[in-house]
Motif scaffolding. Sequence first.
Motif, mmCIF file in Angstrom:
data_model
loop_
_atom_site.group_PDB
_atom_site.id
_atom_site.type_symbol
_atom_site.label_atom_id
_atom_site.label_comp_id
_atom_site.label_asym_id
_atom_site.label_seq_id
_atom_site.Cartn_x
_atom_site.Cartn_y
_atom_site.Cartn_z
ATOM 1 N N GLU A 58 0.745 12.453 18.644
ATOM 2 C CA GLU A 58 2.027 12.950 19.135
ATOM 3 C C GLU A 58 2.292 12.414 20.531
ATOM 4 O O GLU A 58 1.427 12.454 21.401
ATOM 5 N N GLY A 59 3.487 11.899 20.731
ATOM 6 C CA GLY A 59 3.872 11.416 22.050
ATOM 7 C C GLY A 59 3.469 9.978 22.336
ATOM 8 O O GLY A 59 3.885 9.411 23.344
ATOM 9 N N ALA A 60 2.642 9.379 21.448
ATOM 10 C CA ALA A 60 2.230 7.988 21.661
ATOM 11 C C ALA A 60 3.343 7.049 21.229
ATOM 12 O O ALA A 60 4.045 7.307 20.257
ATOM 13 N N LYS A 61 3.521 5.967 21.961
ATOM 14 C CA LYS A 61 4.540 4.978 21.618
ATOM 15 C C LYS A 61 4.201 4.345 20.278
ATOM 16 O O LYS A 61 3.052 4.014 20.006
ATOM 17 N N GLN A 62 5.188 4.201 19.424
ATOM 18 C CA GLN A 62 4.984 3.605 18.111
ATOM 19 C C GLN A 62 5.263 2.097 18.157
ATOM 20 O O GLN A 62 6.208 1.655 18.810
ATOM 21 N N PHE A 63 4.428 1.345 17.476
ATOM 22 C CA PHE A 63 4.589 -0.105 17.392
ATOM 23 C C PHE A 63 4.630 -0.527 15.931
ATOM 24 O O PHE A 63 4.094 0.161 15.060
ATOM 25 N N ARG A 64 5.273 -1.661 15.664
ATOM 26 C CA ARG A 64 5.256 -2.204 14.310
ATOM 27 C C ARG A 64 3.836 -2.649 13.971
ATOM 28 O O ARG A 64 3.061 -3.038 14.854
ATOM 29 N N LEU A 65 3.502 -2.617 12.688
ATOM 30 C CA LEU A 65 2.148 -2.978 12.272
ATOM 31 C C LEU A 65 1.828 -4.432 12.605
ATOM 32 O O LEU A 65 0.696 -4.753 12.975
ATOM 33 N N ASP A 66 2.840 -5.306 12.508
ATOM 34 C CA ASP A 66 2.580 -6.712 12.838
ATOM 35 C C ASP A 66 2.320 -6.881 14.334
ATOM 36 O O ASP A 66 1.563 -7.767 14.752
ATOM 37 N N GLU A 67 2.907 -6.007 15.157
ATOM 38 C CA GLU A 67 2.655 -6.051 16.599
ATOM 39 C C GLU A 67 1.212 -5.636 16.890
ATOM 40 O O GLU A 67 0.545 -6.239 17.747
ATOM 41 N N VAL A 68 0.729 -4.621 16.182
ATOM 42 C CA VAL A 68 -0.657 -4.178 16.351
ATOM 43 C C VAL A 68 -1.609 -5.283 15.905
ATOM 44 O O VAL A 68 -2.609 -5.582 16.575
ATOM 45 N N GLN A 69 -1.290 -5.905 14.777
ATOM 46 C CA GLN A 69 -2.137 -6.981 14.257
ATOM 47 C C GLN A 69 -2.234 -8.133 15.250
ATOM 48 O O GLN A 69 -3.318 -8.682 15.484
ATOM 49 N N THR A 70 -1.115 -8.472 15.863
ATOM 50 C CA THR A 70 -1.105 -9.548 16.865
ATOM 51 C C THR A 70 -1.873 -9.145 18.111
ATOM 52 O O THR A 70 -2.659 -9.922 18.654
ATOM 53 N N ALA A 71 -1.656 -7.921 18.577
ATOM 54 C CA ALA A 71 -2.325 -7.440 19.789
ATOM 55 C C ALA A 71 -3.840 -7.418 19.628
ATOM 56 O O ALA A 71 -4.581 -7.659 20.587
ATOM 57 N N LEU A 72 -4.304 -7.139 18.408
ATOM 58 C CA LEU A 72 -5.744 -7.083 18.148
ATOM 59 C C LEU A 72 -6.304 -8.429 17.690
ATOM 60 O O LEU A 72 -7.505 -8.536 17.426
ATOM 61 N N ASN A 73 -5.422 -9.441 17.592
ATOM 62 C CA ASN A 73 -5.842 -10.782 17.193
ATOM 63 C C ASN A 73 -6.592 -10.769 15.861
ATOM 64 O O ASN A 73 -7.645 -11.389 15.699
ATOM 65 N N LEU A 74 -6.038 -10.038 14.897
ATOM 66 C CA LEU A 74 -6.682 -9.888 13.604
ATOM 67 C C LEU A 74 -6.347 -11.045 12.680
ATOM 68 O O LEU A 74 -5.263 -11.632 12.758
ATOM 69 N N ASP A 75 -7.270 -11.343 11.785
ATOM 70 C CA ASP A 75 -6.992 -12.282 10.710
ATOM 71 C C ASP A 75 -5.824 -11.715 9.905
ATOM 72 O O ASP A 75 -5.753 -10.509 9.663
ATOM 73 N N PRO A 76 -4.879 -12.552 9.470
ATOM 74 C CA PRO A 76 -3.718 -12.059 8.713
ATOM 75 C C PRO A 76 -4.091 -11.276 7.465
ATOM 76 O O PRO A 76 -3.313 -10.451 6.981
ATOM 77 N N GLY A 77 -5.279 -11.500 6.931
ATOM 78 C CA GLY A 77 -5.694 -10.799 5.718
ATOM 79 C C GLY A 77 -6.231 -9.409 5.950
ATOM 80 O O GLY A 77 -6.474 -8.663 4.994
#
Length: 202
Positions: A145-164
Amino acid sequence: MDYGRSERPAGAAPLPTAIKILIAGGFGVGKTTLVGAVSETRPLRTEEVLTETGVGIDDLSGVESKRTTTVAMDFGRITISDDLVLYLFGTPGQDRFWFVWDELALGALGAVVLADTRRLADCFPSIDYFEERGTPFVVAVNCFEGAKQFRLDEVQTALNLDPGVPVVLCDARQRESAKEVLITLLEHAMKLREQRRRAFGG
């Protein structure tokens, strides 16, 4: 512990296949909560009250109200069917308890890495751990609650995850939400296993 089928006397009912799953992530991200929400039994917890010993070591930014911490593991169980049972092991989130990780990770099918967008960098050590060992994992963004929401692709990019690597939203307090995360992990792990089987001509 053997996480597969065991030999049984003739005529005895077969033991269910046991699947081991790790619930990982940073300090205060909701690992204990998720295990407790989804476990069909009262979960085993190894929590201790935070003391002055952790001052300067435990970063409480964003989780100032947290009063306890997992010092070994959380443990829960989910029976999928007569022949399939999931065992959940919540890992400790602080660096000083990481000596138990290798033991907990032994024989695991995969892992859920819980993420908090207020402290996203806290899940990097977990991601690095599973990537280095080739352990299938998914990232579940716990919606505080109260945390800023981000798109899932933004999280994936921020964490430098493999696209899979799947990234999903969840509420660790809700059983159905936690179950969906586990289903995503199981599907991901099975997909990777099939890809590896084909690659090696199995």
